[in-house]
Design a protein around this motif. Sequence first.
Motif, PDB file in Angstrom:
ATOM      1  N   UNK A  48       0.809  -1.214   0.000  1.00 30.15           N
ATOM      2  CA  UNK A  48       0.000   0.000   0.000  1.00 30.15           C
ATOM      3  C   UNK A  48       0.846   1.270   0.000  1.00 30.15           C
ATOM      4  N   UNK A  49       2.168   1.140   0.079  1.00 28.02           N
ATOM      5  CA  UNK A  49       3.106   2.249  -0.064  1.00 28.02           C
ATOM      6  C   UNK A  49       2.843   3.401   0.908  1.00 28.02           C
ATOM      7  N   UNK A  50       2.343   3.077   2.087  1.00 28.75           N
ATOM      8  CA  UNK A  50       2.115   4.117   3.085  1.00 28.75           C
ATOM      9  C   UNK A  50       0.907   4.992   2.819  1.00 28.75           C
ATOM     10  N   UNK A  51       0.085   4.610   1.857  1.00 30.90           N
ATOM     11  CA  UNK A  51      -1.106   5.395   1.541  1.00 30.90           C
ATOM     12  C   UNK A  51      -2.236   5.047   2.505  1.00 30.90           C
ATOM     13  N   UNK A  52      -3.248   5.890   2.526  1.00 30.37           N
ATOM     14  CA  UNK A  52      -4.437   5.644   3.337  1.00 30.37           C
ATOM     15  C   UNK A  52      -5.670   5.772   2.450  1.00 30.37           C
ATOM     16  N   UNK A  53      -6.510   4.760   2.492  1.00 26.08           N
ATOM     17  CA  UNK A  53      -7.728   4.813   1.680  1.00 26.08           C
ATOM     18  C   UNK A  53      -8.659   5.898   2.205  1.00 26.08           C
ATOM     19  N   UNK A  54      -9.353   6.572   1.281  1.00 28.11           N
ATOM     20  CA  UNK A  54     -10.316   7.590   1.701  1.00 28.11           C
ATOM     21  C   UNK A  54     -11.606   6.946   2.207  1.00 28.11           C
ATOM     22  N   UNK A  55     -11.778   5.637   1.950  1.00 27.30           N
ATOM     23  CA  UNK A  55     -12.925   4.895   2.467  1.00 27.30           C
ATOM     24  C   UNK A  55     -12.490   4.206   3.756  1.00 27.30           C
ATOM     25  N   UNK A  56     -13.182   4.491   4.839  1.00 29.29           N
ATOM     26  CA  UNK A  56     -12.755   4.016   6.154  1.00 29.29           C
ATOM     27  C   UNK A  56     -13.328   2.629   6.478  1.00 29.29           C
ATOM     28  N   UNK A  57     -13.056   1.671   5.614  1.00 28.33           N
ATOM     29  CA  UNK A  57     -13.444   0.276   5.854  1.00 28.33           C
ATOM     30  C   UNK A  57     -12.708  -0.601   4.853  1.00 28.33           C
ATOM     31  N   UNK A  58     -12.763  -1.909   5.085  1.00 34.45           N
ATOM     32  CA  UNK A  58     -12.079  -2.848   4.194  1.00 34.45           C
ATOM     33  C   UNK A  58     -13.011  -3.179   3.026  1.00 34.45           C
ATOM     34  N   UNK A  59     -13.061  -2.285   2.054  1.00 39.33           N
ATOM     35  CA  UNK A  59     -14.035  -2.363   0.970  1.00 39.33           C
ATOM     36  C   UNK A  59     -13.617  -3.403  -0.077  1.00 39.33           C
ATOM     37  N   UNK A  60     -14.603  -3.847  -0.859  1.00 38.07           N
ATOM     38  CA  UNK A  60     -14.380  -4.845  -1.908  1.00 38.07           C
ATOM     39  C   UNK A  60     -13.824  -4.163  -3.155  1.00 38.07           C
ATOM     40  N   UNK A  61     -12.761  -4.746  -3.699  1.00 34.60           N
ATOM     41  CA  UNK A  61     -12.173  -4.266  -4.946  1.00 34.60           C
ATOM     42  C   UNK A  61     -12.634  -5.133  -6.121  1.00 34.60           C
ATOM     43  N   UNK A  62     -12.707  -6.460  -5.906  1.00 32.80           N
ATOM     44  CA  UNK A  62     -13.129  -7.379  -6.974  1.00 32.80           C
ATOM     45  C   UNK A  62     -13.633  -8.671  -6.338  1.00 32.80           C
ATOM     46  N   UNK A  63     -14.373  -9.442  -7.110  1.00 35.33           N
ATOM     47  CA  UNK A  63     -14.851 -10.746  -6.665  1.00 35.33           C
ATOM     48  C   UNK A  63     -14.631 -11.770  -7.776  1.00 35.33           C
ATOM     49  N   UNK A  64     -14.611 -13.049  -7.367  1.00 32.86           N
ATOM     50  CA  UNK A  64     -14.598 -14.145  -8.346  1.00 32.86           C
ATOM     51  C   UNK A  64     -16.011 -14.705  -8.375  1.00 32.86           C
TER      52      UNK A  64
END
Length: 218
Positions: free
Chosen positions: A168-184
Amino acid sequence: MVQTIRIEAEARGRAGKGAARATRRQGLVPAVIYGAKQEATLIALDPRDVMKELQKGGWQSHLYEVAVKDGGTERTLMRDVQFHPVTDRPIHVDFQRLAAGQRIRVRVPVHFLNEATCPGLKAGGVLNVVRRELEVLADPDAVPEAFEIDLGEAGIGDSLRWSAVKEQFGTKSVIDRDFVVATIAAPTVQEEAPAPAAAPAAPEATKQKAPATGGKKK
């Protein structure tokens, strides 16, 4: 990490629509650099330089060192581009000036690794990408070119979340939760339509016997 791109500019003396039109008549694109609690800097750009950056893709995540002719150099992000409604050519560009120590809000594309060996995809599943870019807060000197998610062990029904990003290179997501990026997703099974019932055979025409013709009595 993302590289800093140098772009040449000329200073503009006046603001307003009339001055912007005059700049365009000279074959240049009017632009402005704002932010960091400083006065806005009016500039003009070569349209070829602007189009070159737009065609690269991901320009909103790139750092630009804007070198103003006979002036200073500004470290910026390209925040907005306005286009002509008919020709689709750029007619104005907004740059955000970066202050020392300031974190910036950027969109970073997502790359998926090992699709060819992903168990879920090999079993017929489908990669359903919910977010192709992730918006994060990052140090200007540490903006990643892309985030990577490994699909090497993902099965059908699995969800790949922000926590699955390899680095994650020290970045912080602007969404404050473990959101879904993709699914199978499971493969879509299409039921075969039943074959149409055969039409009933047409009844044979009833053969009518012609009445026997008797001979004349003498």
